[in-house]
Design an enzyme around this catalytic site. Structure first.
Site, mmCIF file in Angstrom:
data_model
loop_
_atom_site.group_PDB
_atom_site.id
_atom_site.type_symbol
_atom_site.label_atom_id
_atom_site.label_comp_id
_atom_site.label_asym_id
_atom_site.label_seq_id
_atom_site.Cartn_x
_atom_site.Cartn_y
_atom_site.Cartn_z
ATOM 1 N N ARG A 34 19.884 -32.293 22.634
ATOM 2 C CA ARG A 34 19.488 -31.100 23.383
ATOM 3 C C ARG A 34 20.415 -30.824 24.563
ATOM 4 O O ARG A 34 20.657 -29.672 24.914
ATOM 5 C CB ARG A 34 18.047 -31.259 23.863
ATOM 6 C CG ARG A 34 17.030 -31.138 22.734
ATOM 7 C CD ARG A 34 15.633 -31.473 23.195
ATOM 8 N NE ARG A 34 14.647 -31.177 22.151
ATOM 9 C CZ ARG A 34 13.394 -31.568 22.187
ATOM 10 N NH1 ARG A 34 12.944 -32.276 23.212
ATOM 11 N NH2 ARG A 34 12.563 -31.258 21.219
ATOM 12 N N LYS A 89 -0.089 -31.755 6.335
ATOM 13 C CA LYS A 89 -1.360 -31.038 6.338
ATOM 14 C C LYS A 89 -1.212 -29.537 6.160
ATOM 15 O O LYS A 89 -0.345 -28.906 6.747
ATOM 16 C CB LYS A 89 -2.105 -31.305 7.654
ATOM 17 C CG LYS A 89 -2.548 -32.750 7.824
ATOM 18 C CD LYS A 89 -3.349 -32.918 9.112
ATOM 19 C CE LYS A 89 -3.866 -34.344 9.256
ATOM 20 N NZ LYS A 89 -4.672 -34.520 10.489
ATOM 21 N N GLY A 122 10.286 -30.055 13.176
ATOM 22 C CA GLY A 122 10.676 -31.393 13.619
ATOM 23 C C GLY A 122 10.984 -32.393 12.530
ATOM 24 O O GLY A 122 12.064 -33.001 12.520
ATOM 25 N N GLY A 133 8.010 -26.597 17.423
ATOM 26 C CA GLY A 133 6.855 -25.725 17.615
ATOM 27 C C GLY A 133 7.238 -24.267 17.700
ATOM 28 O O GLY A 133 6.544 -23.397 17.160
#
Length: 417
Positions: free
Chosen positions: A36, A219, A375, A398
């Site tokens: 980053r 999920k 991610g 996100g």
């Protein structure tokens, strides 16, 4: 009005730049992955190269107040090394008037962790667990009111604002969504943000067809909105990973001990129905590598995905599934990949995810546009050495997920307004 960083002249100006330096640190505060930090360097070096001065702001971790272990001073030396200048440090992001005022052109200043203040996120802290609704409401209102002063102070340090923190673009925080209004004629995206926005637009607005989305992960609940939005965009939808077993069970298949969400079976059936109505082809694994326990060393075998025996659980995509998916992927001109198709953290069950990475690299080489976002899929493609063999790898988990859901991200909207 939004400006573009390439055409903006920073000479003689102080730029306050929101970056995402939320990097992992070990127990001795050594950076274990500086991706980053390196990603922000083109933007930061452009400002200094033009003859401007840099005021860098970021968060680190999730502190509940001032906490030395989350101090940005731990990364100061590495930021200085990457930037090629001795970066100064302001020990309090709200009391940096003197440091900002004395900053000369060509110099850089790093502000202390924004999240040491509740005003950055705009959420009250320290409320008692048994606080009443009225107390919660009053505390939230108080933080929102003090947030105005917090933002104003940050803005007062600079002449222009640059947002280069895609990883926090989905958060309506002070430094990402509120500060931009103080620079109506001098706000812009950094190179990293521009790249991320272009990548999103390439798949959501300008996709060449056939367009295939590969949605994996554990999920359905975490990807439901993504699946629904993709039905409006794609020609093919490959559903893999643990979330696939909810779809198998929804269609009457036997899934043994495989991960699934019974409460989302109605939604899974609705997605299958909508896909048929819209002419979207859905691909669920034909065969599955199963194990008798959730362990790398477990006994394993390959069985039809709709016939997983009791006591066994799905761990990876099988050869037949990968062969079918290969045909779809290599026949596509735009491909989005979000989420692994197996338990890739375990070497014994990483083959499917590795194969997807290989296929995306091959498709890219043949001219397809390939975007890896989220991610776990980013971690997989990076770990497996394919990050530079696809068109774009997103840095924001996100934020990318919310963008793929079709949401407008506050950090992007604030600069565009």
């Amino acid at each position: 009005m939004q400006k573009h960083i390439d055409s903006y002249d920073f000479k003689g100006k102080k730029a306050i730049v929101r970056v995402d330096f939320n990097v992992p640190l070990d127990g001795d505060f050594n950076i274990t992955d500086d991706t980053r930090i390196r990603a922000a360097m083109p933007t930061l070096k452009k400002i200094l190269g033009d003859g401007g001065a840099l005021i860098i702001m970021s968060h680190l971790g999730r502190p509940k107040g001032v906490d030395a272990k989350f101090s940005l001073k731990h990364i100061l030396a590495h930021v200085s090394k990457c930037l090629g200048v001795d970066v100064k440090f302001a020990a309090d992001c709200q009391k940096a008037d003197a440091e900002a005022a004395s900053l000369r052109m060509g110099e850089a200043l790093l502000l202390e962790n924004l999240r040491f203040y509740a005003e950055e996120e705009g959420k009250p802290r320290g409320l008692a667990e048994d606080a009443s609704d009225e107390e919660k409401k009053a505390a939230k209102a108080a933080v929102k009111e003090s947030q105005k002063g917090f933002v104003k102070k940050l803005a007062s340090y600079a002449d222009c604002y640059v947002n280069d923190a895609f990883g926090t673009a989905h958060r309506a925080h002070a430094s990402t969504a509120l500060i931009a209004s103080y620079f109506p004629e001098d706000k812009m995206f950094g190179y990293l943000m521009e790249g991320e926005i272009k990548a999103i637009d390439n798949v959501l607005k300008n996709a060449a067809h056939p367009f295939t989305a590969i949605i994996g992960g554990s999920k359905v609940s975490s990807k439901l909105a993504v699946l629904e939005n993709m039905l409006e965009k794609v020609d093919n939808l490959i559903i893999g990973g643990g979330m696939g077993y909810t779809f198998v069970k929804a269609q009457g298949g036997k899934i043994g001990n495989s991960l699934h969400e019974d409460e989302l079976i109605p939604e899974a059936l609705e997605i299958l129905k909508k896909a048929k109505e819209k002419g979207v082809k859905i691909f669920i694994s034909k065969d599955t590598v199963v194990a008798d326990s959730f362990s790398n060393d477990a006994a394993s075998k390959t069985v039809p995905s709709f016939e997983i025996p009791d006591g066994w659980e799905g761990m990876d995509a099988g050869e037949q599934s990968l062969a079918a998916w290969k045909e779809v992927i290599l026949g596509s001109r735009t491909i989005l990949w979000n989420g692994p198709v197996g338990v890739f953290e375990m070497p014994s069950f990483a083959k499917g995810t590795l194969r997807i990475a290989e296929l995306l690299a091959e498709a890219t080489d043949k001219g397809a546009y390939t975007l890896v976002g989220g991610g776990d899929s980013v971690a997989a493609v990076t770990r497996m050495g394919f990050a530079k063999k696809v068109s774009y790898v997103s840095t924001g988990g996100g934020a990318m997920l919310e963008a793929l859901e079709g949401k407008e991200l506050p950090g992007i909207a604030a600069v565009r307004e």
